[in-house]
Motif scaffolding. Structure first.
Motif, PDB file in Angstrom:
ATOM      1  N   SER A  68       0.902  -1.231  -0.106  1.00 14.85           N
ATOM      2  CA  SER A  68      -0.027   0.061   0.108  1.00 14.85           C
ATOM      3  C   SER A  68       0.976   1.189   0.091  1.00 14.85           C
ATOM      4  CB  SER A  68      -0.976  -0.104   1.187  1.00 14.85           C
ATOM      5  OG  SER A  68      -1.893  -1.066   1.040  1.00 14.85           O
ATOM      6  N   PHE A  69       2.011   1.195   0.858  1.00 18.17           N
ATOM      7  CA  PHE A  69       2.778   2.553   0.953  1.00 18.17           C
ATOM      8  C   PHE A  69       3.862   2.585  -0.130  1.00 18.17           C
ATOM      9  CE2 PHE A  69       0.622   2.106   4.989  1.00 18.17           C
ATOM     10  CZ  PHE A  69       0.026   3.380   5.072  1.00 18.17           C
ATOM     11  N   LEU A  70       4.152   1.276  -0.804  1.00 19.26           N
ATOM     12  CA  LEU A  70       4.953   1.416  -2.099  1.00 19.26           C
ATOM     13  C   LEU A  70       4.721   2.301  -3.303  1.00 19.26           C
ATOM     14  CD1 LEU A  70       7.499  -0.186  -2.620  1.00 19.26           C
ATOM     15  CD2 LEU A  70       5.995  -1.837  -4.126  1.00 19.26           C
ATOM     16  N   GLY A  71       3.337   2.553  -3.095  1.00 13.25           N
ATOM     17  CA  GLY A  71       2.816   3.683  -4.155  1.00 13.25           C
ATOM     18  C   GLY A  71       3.271   4.837  -3.919  1.00 13.25           C
ATOM     19  N   ALA A  72       3.935   5.264  -2.894  1.00 18.64           N
ATOM     20  CA  ALA A  72       4.535   6.551  -2.770  1.00 18.64           C
ATOM     21  C   ALA A  72       5.547   6.840  -3.318  1.00 18.64           C
ATOM     22  CB  ALA A  72       4.781   6.941  -1.197  1.00 18.64           C
ATOM     23  N   LEU A  73       6.236   5.797  -3.533  1.00 19.57           N
ATOM     24  CA  LEU A  73       7.578   5.845  -4.430  1.00 19.57           C
ATOM     25  C   LEU A  73       7.340   5.686  -6.053  1.00 19.57           C
ATOM     26  CD1 LEU A  73       9.506   3.102  -2.276  1.00 19.57           C
ATOM     27  CD2 LEU A  73       9.512   5.806  -2.073  1.00 19.57           C
TER      28      LEU A  73
END
Length: 295
Positions: free
Chosen positions: A63-68
């Motif tokens: 889910s937070f990989l999307g920030a990259l």
């Protein structure tokens, strides 16, 4: 008179269709190139090392990989397809697919600018995207079993003999072109449907329906689905509704649109198992709607 109106409507539809395509194409191209790079340079062993084994941790990580990744919803489906083929669990792949187009820096900054340099709407949008993707990922982890892809799931192992960098780059382009033509037909059909709906269904009709808190959220979600805007541009459209709709309804528009629109839905239906797509659609719709009611 009728012929003149039809002609005008046709030209309007044509303009909208071309504008959607022009807006989406760069991100589809970026998406298929990234998919090609994953295909040629990312091995199953690499994926196994970085992806947590625990489903809950895997969903949170994805889910937070999307920030990259500054990935638009137009090009993220082929990326997720390649990741799944490389061994990424489908619940983690879908979690990444839902947040990637929203919590990346480009989209959050455009949201900040669109709403008068105010971080609140960007924060509500990012928080909503994270909550929805985590819940959907966990639902899939515990409810879905079997091959998530329409095609037979198999490992894309290449020759054991080492391949030169130059040959890998060439094969990356070959995979990207193949993926582009595979996804391109869904993009064109989806853009055409979105253009038709925008031309023949007036926005004022939808606005008149959405007067209550619940109905206004549903109307804005429907509008986000119909307009099929890229997540980099949709905040500027959403900000124009500030005087018409509540904060909750606008948040629903900003979270729901990048997760589900016409062209993205067609790409998912052309890639994933129908049951999986149904779980994604129903869970995203329910969670986004409930989240919008918190405001």
């Amino acid at each position: 008179m009728i012929n003149s109106q039809l002609q005008q409507s046709f030209f309007q539809m044509n303009t909208i269709f071309i504008s959607i395509l022009i807006e989406a194409l760069p991100f589809v191209i970026l998406g298929v190139i990234i998919a090609g790079i994953i295909q040629m340079f990312v091995t199953e062993e690499m994926v196994a090392k970085i992806m947590p084994k625990n489903p809950i941790l895997a969903v949170l990580f994805a889910s937070f990989l999307g920030a990259l990744f500054p990935a638009c919803e137009c090009g993220i489906v082929p990326i997720v397809k390649r990741l799944v083929q490389k061994g990424v669990p489908i619940y983690a792949g879908i979690a990444f697919m839902l947040t990637g187009p929203i919590i990346n820096p480009v989209v959050l900054f455009s949201t900040y600018i669109a709403f008068g340099s105010d971080w609140r709407m960007a924060f509500y949008r990012a928080l909503g995207a994270a909550l929805v993707s985590i819940i959907v990922g966990l639902v899939i982890a515990f409810l879905y079993r079997g091959n998530p892809l329409l095609e037979k799931l198999h490992s894309h192992q290449h020759s054991v003999a080492p391949i030169s960098f130059k040959k890998k780059m060439w094969q990356t382009l070959e995979h990207a072109v193949e993926e582009f033509f595979s996804m391109g037909k869904y993009l064109i059909v989806g853009s055409l449907i979105a253009a038709c709906v925008q031309t023949f269904i007036k926005t004022s009709t939808l606005v008149s329906i959405g007067q209550g808190q619940a109905s206004s959220s549903l109307v804005m979600m429907a509008l986000a689905f119909i307009l099929s805007l890229c997540s980099e541009a949709d905040a500027f459209i959403a900000s124009s509704f500030r005087t018409t709709f509540s904060t909750g309804a606008i948040v629903a528009f900003l979270v729901f649109g990048p997760m589900l629109d016409i062209k993205n839905l067609l790409m998912m239906l052309g890639t994933f198992n129908r049951r999986l797509v149904f779980i994604v659609i129903s869970t995203v719709t329910i969670v986004v709607f409930l989240y919008s009611l918190l405001f």
